[in-house]
Design an enzyme around this catalytic site. Structure first.
Site, PDB file in Angstrom:
ATOM      1  N   HIS A  22       0.826  -1.214   0.000  1.00 53.35           N
ATOM      2  CA  HIS A  22       0.000   0.000   0.000  1.00 53.35           C
ATOM      3  C   HIS A  22       0.861   1.265   0.000  1.00 53.35           C
ATOM      4  CE1 HIS A  22      -4.177   0.751  -0.205  1.00 53.35           C
ATOM      5  NE2 HIS A  22      -4.447   0.999   1.063  1.00 53.35           N
ATOM      6  N   ASN A  71      -6.782   6.418   3.666  1.00 51.37           N
ATOM      7  CA  ASN A  71      -8.172   6.763   3.369  1.00 51.37           C
ATOM      8  C   ASN A  71      -8.507   8.218   3.627  1.00 51.37           C
ATOM      9  OD1 ASN A  71      -8.288   4.069   2.793  1.00 51.37           O
ATOM     10  ND2 ASN A  71      -9.719   3.539   4.418  1.00 51.37           N
ATOM     11  N   ASP A  96      -0.638   2.685  -5.333  1.00 55.92           N
ATOM     12  CA  ASP A  96      -0.673   1.259  -5.648  1.00 55.92           C
ATOM     13  C   ASP A  96      -1.950   0.936  -6.423  1.00 55.92           C
ATOM     14  OD1 ASP A  96      -1.995   1.923  -3.075  1.00 55.92           O
ATOM     15  OD2 ASP A  96      -2.515  -0.202  -3.057  1.00 55.92           O
ATOM     16  N   ASN A 117      -9.493   3.962  -2.015  1.00 55.65           N
ATOM     17  CA  ASN A 117     -10.014   4.955  -1.079  1.00 55.65           C
ATOM     18  C   ASN A 117      -9.131   6.187  -0.948  1.00 55.65           C
ATOM     19  OD1 ASN A 117     -12.363   3.525  -0.454  1.00 55.65           O
ATOM     20  ND2 ASN A 117     -11.287   2.282   1.051  1.00 55.65           N
TER      21      ASN A 117
END
Length: 195
Positions: A22, A71, A96, A117
């Protein structure tokens, strides 16, 4: 006349997430900074930034790694865009991408967030989805592993063997996008590999 570009690498803060899939967007920013000897410093917009140039006499680059979780990346990204006077068309988001194989880079501007997100939150905070993105492939998990767990895992040993080259390609894609435009970057990085 040179412009200022804000390049935002998405990820999660802290050592727990530093080497995870991530955080590949922030790893690409580390590569861009290393190429220029630029150092990240704490910025009041809840981010770490490194100010540098594409090359001497060319466009200014503000490399930014939000200190927020993925997020909620939009607040720092929008705050930095306001601080540096950068319009959304020059905010490059590096992130990513599950739906792209590990060794692949794709670029786009605008359109949907594809379930990402972090991208969703940046679009909401900027008030538009019309910003360029460098999508760094991490591939989908094998078998039945939950994608949410997969993105928070470190890269596997096979991936680590070529990760430096993947990050270098993604950094090249950012530079090509800024210097030559989206279409030129897409033509270079979307082409099938030579056989």
């Amino acid at each position: 006349m040179p412009h200022t570009w804000l390049v935002v690498g998405l990820g999660n803060p802290g050592p727990r997430y530093e080497k995870t899939r991530h955080n590949v967007g922030q790893m690409v920013l580390d590569e861009l900074a290393a190429r220029r000897g630029a150092v990240f410093r704490v910025h009041k917009a809840n981010a770490r930034t490194a100010e540098t140039w594409l090359r001497p006499g060319a466009d200014k680059l503000v490399l930014a790694k939000p200190n927020s979780f993925m997020n909620v990346s939009g607040g720092p990204a929008a705050g930095l865009a306001r601080f540096f006077g950068v319009d959304p068309g020059r905010v490059v988001v590096v992130h990513d991408e599950l739906d792209i194989p590990f060794d692949t880079i794709k670029l786009k501007s605008g359109g949907g967030h594809g379930g990402h997100n972090g991208v969703r939150d940046v679009a909401k905070a900027l008030g538009t989805a019309d910003f360029p993105r460098v999508r760094v492939g991490i591939g989908r998990p094998p078998g039945r592993q939950d994608p949410a767990d997969w993105v928070l895992d470190p890269f596997g040993s096979a991936e680590r063997a070529t990760l430096a080259a993947h990050l270098s390609d993604a950094a090249d894609a950012v530079e090509t996008l800024i210097e030559h435009g989206l279409v030129a970057a897409q033509q270079r990085f979307h082409a099938p590999p030579a056989s």
